[in-house]
Design an enzyme around this catalytic site. Sequence first.
Site, PDB file in Angstrom:
ATOM      1  CG  HIS B 361      -1.581   1.310   1.468  1.00  0.00           C
ATOM      2  ND1 HIS B 361      -2.566   1.817   0.645  1.00  0.00           N
ATOM      3  CD2 HIS B 361      -1.358   2.264   2.410  1.00  0.00           C
ATOM      4  CE1 HIS B 361      -2.923   3.009   1.082  1.00  0.00           C
ATOM      5  NE2 HIS B 361      -2.217   3.305   2.152  1.00  0.00           N
ATOM      6  CB  SER B 362       2.250   3.509   1.697  1.00  0.00           C
ATOM      7  OG  SER B 362       2.192   3.165   3.072  1.00  0.00           O
TER       8      SER B 362
END
Lengths: 326, 469
Positions: B361-362
């Site tokens: 996601h990050s």
Amino acid sequence: MLLHELLLFEALQEGLEEEMERDPRVCVMGEDVGHYGGSYKVTKGLATKYGDLRVLDTPIAENSFTGMAIGAAMTGLRPIVEGMNMGFLLLAFNQISNNCGMLHYTSGGQFTIPVVIRGPGGVGRQLGAEHSQRLESYFQSIPGIQMVACSTPYNAKGLMKAAIRSENPVILFEHVLLYNLKERIPDEEYVLSLEEAEMVRPGEHVTILTYSRMRYHVMQAAKTLVNKGYDPEVIDIRSLKPFDLHTIGNSVKKTHRVLIVEECMRTGGIGASLTAAISENFHDYLDSPIVCLSSQDVPTPYAGTLEEWTVVQPAQIVAAVEQLCR
Amino acid sequence: MAVWFTRSRFMSHHLKREVGLLGLNNPSFWSSFTHHNSSPLENCRTPETVFSIRRFESTKAEKQLDSRFDDDENLILDFPGGKVTFTPEMRFISESPEKRTHCYRVLDDNGQPSMCSSFEQISKEVAVKMYSNMVTLQIMDTIFYEAQRQGRISFYLTTIGEEAINIASAAALTTNDVILPQYREPGILLWRGFTLQEFANQCFGNKADYGKGRQMPIHYGSNKHNYFTVSSPIATQLPQAVGAAYSLKMDGKDACVVTYFGDGGTSEGDFHAALNFAAVMEAPVIFFCRNNGWAISTPTTEQFRSDGIVSRGQAYGIRSIRVDGNDALAVYNAIQAAREMAISEQRPILVEALTYRVGHHSTSDDSTKYRPVGEIEHWRVARDPVTRFKKWVERNDWWSDKDESELRSSVRKQLLHAIQVAEKVEKPPLADMFTDVYDRPPSNLSEQEGLLRESIKRHPQDYPSDVPV
């Protein structure tokens, strides 16, 4: 000077119409603002005159039409969002706090958000707890927005025009019970300042700071006080964020006593912030601690008698001044 | 201006028709019912019985006058919102369709266009630009991700696996079209000419950043590229997009708004209201959903139970399409068509692009904790949109291995240089902490700035050395 008489909601409408006439980018959106003319008739006749795209009836989703206004503002329009009741704007808190107040800053100044968010709030006549919210308490912390409260037809029109012309997002607080106030206002165009308080009654003994509906309770108490030999100075602070500490300060330096009369709840209201600001800045000029009269920390009851006692009454104001000036 | 009045004229005209059709002005309609009240069949008032009674009356004449029956002799009645046909069968609509909505694709997994695919040919110039940008985006993501891991920037999130969505959709638009991104769409800025240096400046939050160092990395924004500044909360851009489209509609511009969001964003209330508003307002906005299967650790099976996002379009009265998000040509064609419809017909369009979020996601996430490594690798390699498009471009003799290695090394070099430069550029000055909160700094902020400066003067050793005072 030529004057004409009108009611407060008509003054708001006049201000709004003048700005829409002057600048084609000004538009209105909200529930029932178009053909119905607004729940308090502030937008009456505007949809017929400017079309139902420029005076837009929205579905019931406050967070979304506030977001819509922000997007439109970032693309060059100057929208005015009407909350049918200020309390409903709690649903728009995300857009107001996270985007409206922030995007000018976080975009590095690339995008401006010249929106006006307005609507009726405050304690009415038996509207129930959910329709008697005082949102100025909740919004006052949001960086990037300005807040003003109108109380007379004269300042309603002037503040409406000023709010629309401002490049910053402005929240204009109107009061449910003040829409039918009558006054004679100038024919000539005028715009008020968003950062100025209004001197209602100059005096020497005590500074009474108030805004919106409580101004009228204060003035009623002032009559009694004058009969009893007191000389109160009454200031309608009008700008809730930022405070006009210049006018307020000058008054404190003169009278050395401060009474704040507000409709907010005791905890975390405008009065609480104002008390802190005055204490910090004008501590040396005070002869006694600041007194703040507010509503209790309760949801507004429906019963008329109880509702009356959640709101500060003139008798309490008189008693507080007498106590303060002892 | 005339166009904008049409809506109210249409409404009053529509209302008049509706009132007429309710039969309130037509006495014969009501009297026919009262007549049947006294019939011997009065106790069995099933619709079929009513129909059969009417049949014994003069059916031909009644059918001519009576618009209250459809072609199959079913009774129609008006309710607010329009006419509906009644049915004696109590049938619930199934919670899921018999077949899921089909997914439009042009190129197969080997970059071969399928025989009966409907698509417009793109020129060599556009194709090469698209491919180069996809490669640049991929390299940019890899290098910035590494930079975060090395501690040179504080945060990053990649677009790996969604390069086709980013670049192909941008390629099908013009620079007049307003973009409201979520955060996984830097490719659109890249296509529009945002330089690698400008990307680096924002990630390092230096003086040259257009956001003046106020936002976290990847929160790009550029008014000159018509790309609204990224705001972290999910889906807040959706109603704003409707507002921007409303503005374009008022000005009668030949442009539309395109707003992006993920599968997770569709659960937000703002998604519902934005789509509803856009449909009611006939706003020229394209809602582009990047359905990449994951919202951090929440898979789509736990996000919604509908047939993806495309199935919701019709629920709002919005024309919609499902495309293969890893097929650059399909995305390009769909957006080109959507843009045409949005502007000429002044309506919203919903596009669902199916894809896969290959990266975490990050940089604050490790997706191997909630999904199998094998699955990630499969999508990274076998279903890579960049490789797939490359095969098609190469097959047209528009790209060679030499071009490939030259591009990759050039981009890599430029990026490393941009990072080095960005790292050395001064940070924004202290004054920028207080500007742009309002159009002009108010007295309380000036006062607060003064207090802060005094504090720094008194304790200079506690103040960072690379931030100018």
